[in-house]
Design a protein around this motif. Structure first.
Motif, mmCIF file in Angstrom:
data_model
loop_
_atom_site.group_PDB
_atom_site.id
_atom_site.type_symbol
_atom_site.label_atom_id
_atom_site.label_comp_id
_atom_site.label_asym_id
_atom_site.label_seq_id
_atom_site.Cartn_x
_atom_site.Cartn_y
_atom_site.Cartn_z
ATOM 1 N N THR A 6 1.172 -0.929 0.211
ATOM 2 C CA THR A 6 0.163 0.254 0.359
ATOM 3 C C THR A 6 0.956 1.055 0.024
ATOM 4 O O THR A 6 0.591 1.833 -0.603
ATOM 5 C CB THR A 6 -1.468 0.029 0.811
ATOM 6 O OG1 THR A 6 -0.495 0.187 2.302
ATOM 7 C CG2 THR A 6 -1.929 -1.121 1.279
ATOM 8 N N HIS A 7 1.961 1.093 0.382
ATOM 9 C CA HIS A 7 2.749 2.664 0.133
ATOM 10 C C HIS A 7 4.183 2.444 -0.313
ATOM 11 O O HIS A 7 5.109 2.930 -0.241
ATOM 12 C CB HIS A 7 3.460 2.161 2.146
ATOM 13 C CG HIS A 7 2.413 3.228 2.593
ATOM 14 N ND1 HIS A 7 1.179 2.286 3.471
ATOM 15 C CD2 HIS A 7 2.230 4.074 3.747
ATOM 16 C CE1 HIS A 7 0.103 3.233 3.991
ATOM 17 N NE2 HIS A 7 1.160 4.143 4.257
ATOM 18 N N GLY A 8 4.325 1.526 -1.071
ATOM 19 C CA GLY A 8 5.497 1.353 -1.528
ATOM 20 C C GLY A 8 5.563 2.337 -2.852
ATOM 21 O O GLY A 8 4.987 2.359 -3.201
ATOM 22 N N HIS A 9 6.652 2.469 -3.076
ATOM 23 C CA HIS A 9 7.665 3.849 -3.576
ATOM 24 C C HIS A 9 7.112 3.114 -5.375
ATOM 25 O O HIS A 9 6.349 3.741 -5.965
ATOM 26 C CB HIS A 9 8.877 3.787 -3.970
ATOM 27 C CG HIS A 9 9.178 4.880 -4.749
ATOM 28 N ND1 HIS A 9 9.022 6.366 -4.493
ATOM 29 C CD2 HIS A 9 9.513 5.286 -5.890
ATOM 30 C CE1 HIS A 9 9.070 6.662 -5.571
ATOM 31 N NE2 HIS A 9 9.922 6.382 -6.766
ATOM 32 N N ASP A 10 7.379 2.074 -5.520
ATOM 33 C CA ASP A 10 7.371 1.617 -7.154
ATOM 34 C C ASP A 10 5.180 1.680 -7.196
ATOM 35 O O ASP A 10 5.557 1.809 -8.440
ATOM 36 C CB ASP A 10 8.243 0.198 -7.325
ATOM 37 C CG ASP A 10 9.881 0.820 -7.316
ATOM 38 O OD1 ASP A 10 9.990 2.054 -7.422
ATOM 39 O OD2 ASP A 10 9.975 0.129 -7.307
#
Length: 134
Positions: A6-10
């Protein structure tokens, strides 16, 4: 879902036109934000704000928005000359919204960012902020 998802940069950066909307306690004239501290007292946590700001900034046509009133309950400006303490660095990749307008900082020079933020600060604080920027 996992916070890595949910918060992954990619993952966030891959979303076209990803818009992140959040708030802050203060914004300094470089566009850095205070998400946690009121003086020496911690009143909040950063949560996912840095992740969403970075993701929106990296997204094609994305935008990270920080919305806040121009003054605190005691009348102090929430746009301040310089960050002190543990602040979240935004690299000027945000738009800041107050009741006086919008300052889109992305792509502006440091001094132009400061001028844009002063323009949306409470009128009674603009002179002092301009003096601090000079």
């Amino acid at each position: 879902r996992s916070v890595l998802e949910t918060h992954g940069h990619d993952r966030l950066a891959a979303l076209p036109r990803f818009i992140s909307i959040g708030s802050a306690l203060e914004v300094d004239l470089a566009g850095d934000i205070n998400l946690e501290w009121r003086g020496a007292r911690r009143v909040s946590s950063v949560g996912g704000a840095p992740d969403f700001i970075r993701g929106a900034a990296a997204s094609r046509d994305g935008l990270a928005i920080i919305a806040l009133p121009s003054t605190a309950g005691n009348g102090a400006s929430r746009i301040v000359p310089q960050a002190t303490g543990d602040w979240t660095k935004t690299g000027g990749r945000i738009a800041v919204v107050t009741e006086y307008g919008v300052a889109r900082l992305k792509g502006l020079s440091t001094s132009a960012q400061g001028e844009a933020l002063i323009a949306i600060a409470a009128p009674q604080h603009r002179t002092a902020l301009a003096a601090a920027l000079a």
